[in-house]
Motif scaffolding. Structure first.
Motif, short mmCIF file in Angstrom:
data_model
loop_
_atom_site.label_atom_id
_atom_site.label_comp_id
_atom_site.label_asym_id
_atom_site.label_seq_id
_atom_site.Cartn_x
_atom_site.Cartn_y
_atom_site.Cartn_z
N ILE A 20 21.15 1.40 43.79
CA ILE A 20 22.49 1.13 44.45
C ILE A 20 23.34 1.70 43.13
O ILE A 20 23.53 1.49 42.06
N ALA A 21 24.56 2.71 44.12
CA ALA A 21 25.67 3.06 42.96
C ALA A 21 26.69 2.19 43.97
O ALA A 21 27.18 1.97 45.19
N GLU A 22 28.07 1.57 42.87
CA GLU A 22 29.11 1.31 43.47
C GLU A 22 30.54 2.04 43.94
O GLU A 22 30.15 2.08 41.97
N ILE A 23 30.91 3.11 44.83
CA ILE A 23 31.76 3.57 43.89
C ILE A 23 33.49 3.40 44.92
O ILE A 23 32.93 3.33 45.43
N ALA A 24 34.61 3.61 44.21
CA ALA A 24 36.16 3.64 44.44
C ALA A 24 36.18 4.31 44.91
O ALA A 24 35.97 5.54 45.48
N VAL A 25 36.52 4.15 46.68
CA VAL A 25 36.83 5.18 47.58
C VAL A 25 38.55 4.49 47.86
O VAL A 25 39.05 3.83 47.74
N ASN A 26 39.41 5.48 48.60
CA ASN A 26 40.41 5.26 48.86
C ASN A 26 40.65 4.64 51.00
O ASN A 26 39.27 4.31 51.58
N TRP A 27 41.06 3.10 51.03
CA TRP A 27 41.16 2.38 51.94
C TRP A 27 42.31 2.09 52.32
O TRP A 27 43.15 1.23 51.65
N THR A 28 42.56 1.74 53.51
CA THR A 28 44.06 1.96 53.48
C THR A 28 43.46 0.49 55.21
O THR A 28 42.46 0.50 55.96
N GLU A 29 43.98 -0.36 55.28
CA GLU A 29 44.13 -1.72 56.48
C GLU A 29 44.67 -1.34 57.66
O GLU A 29 46.05 -0.83 57.69
N ILE A 30 44.00 -1.28 58.92
CA ILE A 30 44.08 -1.22 59.67
C ILE A 30 43.97 -1.79 61.13
O ILE A 30 43.37 -2.55 60.62
N GLU A 31 45.42 -1.48 61.69
CA GLU A 31 45.66 -3.14 62.36
C GLU A 31 44.82 -3.01 63.74
O GLU A 31 44.16 -1.96 64.18
N GLY A 32 43.78 -4.77 64.21
CA GLY A 32 43.01 -3.91 65.27
C GLY A 32 41.50 -4.73 64.73
O GLY A 32 40.64 -4.91 65.88
N SER A 33 41.65 -5.55 63.68
CA SER A 33 40.70 -5.79 63.12
C SER A 33 40.01 -6.70 63.93
O SER A 33 40.55 -7.64 64.43
N LYS A 34 38.33 -6.52 64.32
CA LYS A 34 37.78 -8.07 65.24
C LYS A 34 37.73 -9.01 64.45
O LYS A 34 37.14 -9.92 64.78
#
Length: 301
Positions: free
Chosen positions: A253-267
């Protein structure tokens, strides 16, 4: 607690499909049987998008993903792909929104798999994975929180794991590098819940991966078959069981940093969802430890 976990465990739940789930509707409105992951792959990449009441957030993700995939295919005609939108028993117009992309791009590239009832995110991802045609399979959230072009980063992470034992490997997108910034924006209560959850994941199940919950994971077809046909958890903690199974099977298993933005509407409802996940984490560890759950491969009917 061990006795309760063992006694209440469903040892190997059947991977059941309702009759309606054995078909998808193509761009011309006709029913076609869904393929099976046991079949030989015919695409380079399958993208599985679990969607529950996502009529508002899905278009942004689909536009970005398909724009990237189409440009990549123009650069490299040998690159083939499919996007599988799994409509997880939505009560809104998610299915209609997804079908517009099927009509625009064709059902060979975009398919909508509608489930009869809500199975949970893990159950939806599993049904999509088991219906895929790709040599590699990417899980991607419908909210588009991760930049789709970051697939190249996780692909590189997968490549760097070679040689793959039995052609199995997993590359996980990760937001762990963003944790300090996210803590600054959260309430103390949510921060406490987050750290508590991370501790339980580390203590009970997965020690080598800092961010188990990022919904951007790339698997080889063989790894997807082996892990998803063994999976029991169908709700939020399914990612943890997936990686727990992979570790038990010694899948790299590899763990790779990615760009992420919190989007409204999470369940995700912070307290109750995390309480459910905490219970599931405990049961994952106890049920495998007591032998109530086994690392067996099942076939979907």
């Amino acid at each position: 607690i061990c006795m309760i976990a063992y006694a209440t465990a469903v040892k190997m739940p059947a991977l059941h499909r309702y009759e309606e789930e054995k078909f998808f509707v193509n761009a011309k409105g006709r029913k076609e049987p869904v393929p099976r992951i046991h079949d030989p792959p015919t695409k380079e990449l399958s993208v599985v998008v679990p969607s529950y009441n996502e009529e508002d957030r899905l278009p942004l993700m689909m536009d970005e993903a398909l724009d990237y995939l189409e440009k990549r295919q123009k650069r490299d005609p040998s690159f083939t792909y499919e996007v599988i939108v799994v409509n997880d028993g939505s009560k809104d117009q998610t299915e209609k929104v997804a079908m517009k992309y099927c009509e625009k791009y064709g059902s060979d590239k975009v398919r909508v798999l509608s489930l009869v009832k809500n199975r949970g995110k893990g159950g939806a991802v599993r049904m999509g994975v088991l219906s895929s045609r790709g040599k590699k399979i990417l899980m991607a959230d419908a909210d588009g929180a991760t930049k789709f072009a970051d697939i190249e980063k996780v692909e590189e992470g997968l490549k760097n794991l070679q040689p793959w034992p039995n052609q199995m490997a997993i590359s996980c997108g990760s937001r762990a590098h963003l944790e300090k910034d996210s803590v600054a924006k959260r309430s103390y209560f949510r921060t406490l819940l987050m750290h508590g959850f991370h501790f339980l994941v580390w203590f009970l199940c997965v020690k080598e991966i800092r961010d188990t919950q990022c919904g951007f994971k790339l698997l080889t077809r063989e790894a997807a078959l082996r892990t998803f046909s063994t999976l029991h958890i169908e709700r939020w903690a399914f990612d943890v069981e997936l990686l727990y199974i992979a570790q038990r099977l010694r899948i790299p298993i590899a763990e790779i940093a990615v760009n992420w933005t919190e989007i409204e509407g999470s369940k995700l409802v912070p307290f109750w969802s995390w309480l459910q996940m905490g219970r599931d984490l405990l049961f994952i560890r106890l049920r495998y430890m007591t032998g109530a759950w086994q690392l067996e491969t099942r076939k979907c009917d």
